[in-house]
Design a protein around this motif. Structure first.
Motif, short mmCIF file in Angstrom:
data_model
loop_
_atom_site.label_atom_id
_atom_site.label_comp_id
_atom_site.label_asym_id
_atom_site.label_seq_id
_atom_site.Cartn_x
_atom_site.Cartn_y
_atom_site.Cartn_z
N THR A 47 40.14 -49.56 2.11
CA THR A 47 39.11 -48.97 1.26
C THR A 47 38.99 -49.70 -0.08
OG1 THR A 47 39.35 -46.79 2.27
CG2 THR A 47 38.41 -46.86 0.06
N GLU A 50 37.79 -53.49 -0.02
CA GLU A 50 36.37 -53.69 0.21
C GLU A 50 35.60 -53.86 -1.09
OE1 GLU A 50 35.33 -50.33 2.59
OE2 GLU A 50 35.84 -51.33 4.49
N HIS A 52 34.38 -51.61 -3.38
CA HIS A 52 33.39 -50.65 -3.86
C HIS A 52 33.97 -49.62 -4.83
CE1 HIS A 52 30.91 -52.39 -0.81
NE2 HIS A 52 31.65 -51.91 0.18
N CYS A 158 37.68 -42.48 -10.01
CA CYS A 158 38.08 -42.08 -8.66
C CYS A 158 39.18 -41.04 -8.76
CB CYS A 158 38.58 -43.29 -7.88
SG CYS A 158 39.17 -42.96 -6.19
N HIS A 191 34.10 -41.68 -7.21
CA HIS A 191 34.58 -41.66 -5.84
C HIS A 191 35.72 -40.67 -5.65
CE1 HIS A 191 32.36 -45.26 -4.38
NE2 HIS A 191 32.34 -45.53 -5.67
N VAL A 230 28.65 -37.88 -0.82
CA VAL A 230 28.19 -38.69 0.31
C VAL A 230 29.42 -39.31 0.95
CG1 VAL A 230 26.84 -40.68 1.05
CG2 VAL A 230 25.99 -39.20 -0.78
N ASP A 232 31.43 -41.93 2.80
CA ASP A 232 31.31 -43.36 3.09
C ASP A 232 32.16 -43.77 4.28
OD1 ASP A 232 29.65 -43.89 0.75
OD2 ASP A 232 31.48 -43.53 -0.42
N ASN A 233 33.26 -43.08 4.49
CA ASN A 233 34.16 -43.44 5.58
C ASN A 233 35.03 -42.23 5.94
OD1 ASN A 233 35.60 -45.05 7.45
ND2 ASN A 233 37.15 -45.55 5.91
N CYS A 234 35.27 -42.04 7.22
CA CYS A 234 36.14 -40.95 7.67
C CYS A 234 36.94 -41.45 8.87
CB CYS A 234 35.33 -39.71 8.04
SG CYS A 234 36.37 -38.33 8.64
N ALA A 256 34.58 -40.87 -0.18
CA ALA A 256 33.23 -40.38 -0.47
C ALA A 256 32.89 -40.67 -1.92
CB ALA A 256 33.16 -38.88 -0.20
N HIS A 257 31.59 -40.59 -2.24
CA HIS A 257 31.18 -40.72 -3.63
C HIS A 257 30.25 -39.58 -4.02
CE1 HIS A 257 27.79 -42.80 -1.64
NE2 HIS A 257 27.06 -42.41 -2.69
N GLU A 259 27.12 -37.87 -5.62
CA GLU A 259 25.74 -38.21 -5.94
C GLU A 259 25.50 -38.00 -7.43
OE1 GLU A 259 22.95 -37.50 -2.15
OE2 GLU A 259 23.74 -35.66 -3.01
#
Length: 260
Positions: A47, A50, A52, A158, A191, A230, A232-234, A256-257, A259
């Protein structure tokens, strides 16, 4: 055993060293390492690399005096602020941060991280980097409006919630309430990383059996989305080990992030 007789981590506490020995050590009898060590390290490394998720401040909200899940993060954040509800966990964690005699040896987790990252010859430097990135371990009260009162924390890029919601929530309403409360630490668009054990009703630390809130992947996803995140990955890893220490069915990792 009726769950009403189980102890709660944030109320009753537990023996921090026994928790580490039984769930996170490299001892031969520690059978759940694939789930408690490798799974979070692999997913956190992927994670963060990457690119982000990074920034100035990461706030960690995790059960027990855990360190292994912060190894990947220390390369991408200037400061990691660790919040703990238990004085015993704070003492155990500070013993490692200060390199004191008798501190828990996280060398196996360090080696795992570096092997996954491909830098297995640099694990000694990694431990120093983790220590230097954690300026504060802060006692918090989960029921206060400002959990770290009188300290006001800077907004985080985060937050990591590692197994804490599992340990403190009595029901679905608690899960939503605490998630909403923890989310207030985030900057707009920040995040969140959630690590948990699915469908768990208890975990054992020494002679104590502690409460765990059972939830599944669908519930976790719905609550996060309902709180404005939102996903992003699970990732979900089903349990394959056999142990009566705890009855979880799988581990979950969600990035997740929020909104804006």
């Amino acid at each position: 055993m009726d769950s009403t007789t189980h102890k709660f981590y944030h109320v009753h506490g537990f023996d921090s060293r026994i928790l580490l020995d039984h769930y996170l050590s490299d001892k031969p009898e520690m059978v759940i390492g694939d789930d408690s060590l490798i799974f979070p390290i692999e997913n956190l490394t992927k994670t963060f690399t990457e690119g982000h998720i990074n920034g100035d401040v990461l706030i960690d909200l995790s059960t027990g005096p855990l360190v292994h899940h912060l190894y990947a993060a220390c390369e991408f954040f200037q400061h990691i602020i660790v919040l703990k509800v238990s004085d015993r966990c704070i003492m155990e964690l500070k013993r490692w941060l200060d390199s004191r005699t008798g501190a828990f040896d996280w060398g196996h987790a360090t080696k795992l991280h570096e092997e996954i990252q491909g830098n297995s010859d640099q694990f000694t430097d990694k431990e120093g980097k983790v220590r230097s990135t954690i300026p504060h371990v802060v006692k918090c009260d989960l029921e206060k409006e400002n959990m770290t009162d009188p300290i006001v924390l800077p907004p985080a890029d985060c937050i990591i919630i590692g197994w804490l919601l599992d340990s403190i929530c009595k029901d679905q309403d608690d899960f939503r309430r605490y998630l909403r409360k923890f989310s207030k630490f985030l900057k707009p668009g920040g995040h969140l990383i959630l690590i948990g054990a699915l469908d768990t009703t208890y975990y054992t630390v020494g002679k104590d059996r502690l409460h765990a809130f059972p939830y599944d992947e669908d519930f976790a996803r719905k609550v996060l989305v309902g709180e404005g995140f939102v996903i992003d990955n699970c990732k979900v890893k089903k349990r394959t080990n056999v142990s009566d220490l705890t009855d979880y069915k799988a581990m979950i990792f969600i990035a997740a992030h929020k909104e804006k």
